[in-house]
Design an enzyme around this catalytic site. Structure first.
Site, short mmCIF file in Angstrom:
data_model
loop_
_atom_site.label_atom_id
_atom_site.label_comp_id
_atom_site.label_asym_id
_atom_site.label_seq_id
_atom_site.Cartn_x
_atom_site.Cartn_y
_atom_site.Cartn_z
N THR A 1 58.97 35.65 47.21
CA THR A 1 60.14 35.00 47.79
C THR A 1 59.99 35.01 49.31
O THR A 1 59.13 35.72 49.85
CB THR A 1 61.44 35.74 47.42
OG1 THR A 1 61.45 37.01 48.10
CG2 THR A 1 61.55 35.96 45.92
N LYS B 1 69.33 50.40 46.14
CA LYS B 1 69.06 49.81 44.83
C LYS B 1 69.37 50.78 43.69
O LYS B 1 69.81 50.37 42.61
CB LYS B 1 67.62 49.31 44.76
CG LYS B 1 67.34 48.13 45.69
CD LYS B 1 68.22 46.92 45.35
CE LYS B 1 67.88 45.70 46.16
NZ LYS B 1 68.65 44.50 45.77
N ILE C 1 65.23 34.45 44.18
CA ILE C 1 65.72 34.74 42.83
C ILE C 1 67.06 34.08 42.57
O ILE C 1 67.28 33.50 41.50
CB ILE C 1 65.82 36.27 42.64
CG1 ILE C 1 64.42 36.89 42.64
CG2 ILE C 1 66.56 36.60 41.34
CD1 ILE C 1 64.42 38.41 42.68
N ASP D 1 79.37 35.62 54.16
CA ASP D 1 78.76 36.95 54.21
C ASP D 1 79.25 37.78 53.04
O ASP D 1 80.43 38.10 52.93
CB ASP D 1 79.12 37.62 55.54
CG ASP D 1 78.44 38.96 55.73
OD1 ASP D 1 77.74 39.43 54.81
OD2 ASP D 1 78.61 39.55 56.82
N TYR E 1 66.42 51.63 51.53
CA TYR E 1 66.34 50.54 50.55
C TYR E 1 66.36 51.10 49.13
O TYR E 1 67.10 50.62 48.26
CB TYR E 1 65.08 49.71 50.78
CG TYR E 1 64.94 48.57 49.81
CD1 TYR E 1 65.61 47.37 50.05
CD2 TYR E 1 64.16 48.67 48.66
CE1 TYR E 1 65.50 46.31 49.16
CE2 TYR E 1 64.05 47.62 47.77
CZ TYR E 1 64.72 46.44 48.02
OH TYR E 1 64.62 45.40 47.13
#
Length: 267
Positions: free
Chosen positions: A207, A176, A22, A70, A172
């Site tokens: 991806t 988000k 992306i 990073d 995760y």
């Protein structure tokens, strides 16, 4: 990809811009839309160079600042954005795409703390550090002419899993969801300063992160089948949404989480 020419003529920065994901699609989309000054970063120097080469293929006269590092490192984030501002004297659009999915599905009880920390350092902390640095720079400038008093625009990449949950992804999903509410809070805090902050919540996008292993591909099949469109999205489809939110065409959109998921979250 839709063209936003004459809308995206300022300076852009994209984090997580290496490879074919992306971030790279967003960076190339900016250049196709008329942006001639762009800064890109990624932890992988090789794939970051590939993105730079792709940008220069689109527009050989574009000025590109590429710096590997990073995104979870506060010193790197601050140094990178300071260099962007020194080189280009302003920052109009910022898109934060750096993120990791995790190598496998895992329930909370089975997840080592080191894995939890790595995921949140990149997904949430990295976005937070980047937003802070970008806001600091945008506060130092006036709006560009014909930008409807827009002093700057930031778009963070969250996920459909910041809105709904799925099995084996507690950390995760939380990372988000944090990005979505961080976006909303920053939008409230900086609206009076002429800065817009929004986010895009992609579904399953084709991806390297989602196609890296047979195990990951198998784990994502249910999510693909649940969505009414029953396919993966493309990075360019997400980039189109990002470019729209950056542009003055979205001048009255603030603190929004735009879902680009093939209908996953409506089921």
């Amino acid at each position: 990809m839709a063209s936003f020419a004459r809308q995206l003529l300022g300076v852009a920065v994209v984090t997580g811009a290496g490879g074919t994901g992306i971030g790279a699609a967003v960076a190339k989309g900016f250049v196709r839309s008329g942006c001639t000054k762009i800064a890109i970063t990624d932890i992988n120097s090789k794939t970051l160079t590939q993105t730079k080469e792709a940008i220069l293929t689109i527009n050989p006269s574009a000025k590109v600042l590429d710096k590997p590092g990073d995104i979870a490192d506060e010193n790197f984030v601050n140094t990178f954005h300071d260099e962007v501002f020194r080189k280009f004297s302003r920052l109009d659009y910022a898109v934060n795409c750096a993120g990791v999915l995790g190598s496998k599905t895992v329930k909370a009880v089975d997840m080592p703390t080191d894995d939890f920390d790595r995921l949140n350092d990149i997904n949430y902390k990295g976005s937070w550090l980047s937003c802070r640095a970008q806001l600091r720079n945008m506060l130092q400038q006036e709006a560009l002419p014909k930008q409807r008093k827009q002093r700057g625009s930031i778009v963070n990449i969250a996920s459909q899993l910041g809105i709904v949950a799925r099995p084996g992804a507690a950390a995760y999903c939380a990372s988000k969801a944090a990005i979505i509410n961080m976006t909303r809070a920053n939008a409230i805090d900086y609206s009076d300063e002429g800065i817009r902050v929004n986010c895009v919540c992609p579904g399953v996008i084709e991806t390297p992160m989602t196609t890296s292993s047979p195990e990951m591909a198998e784990a994502l099949k249910p999510a693909i089948n649940i969505a009414p469109m029953k396919r993966m999205g493309s990075p360019n489809e997400v980039a189109d949404a990002v470019l729209f939110l950056c542009s003055s065409q979205a001048s009255f959109i603030q603190g929004h989480a735009l879902v680009v998921d093939g209908g996953y979250t409506i089921n």
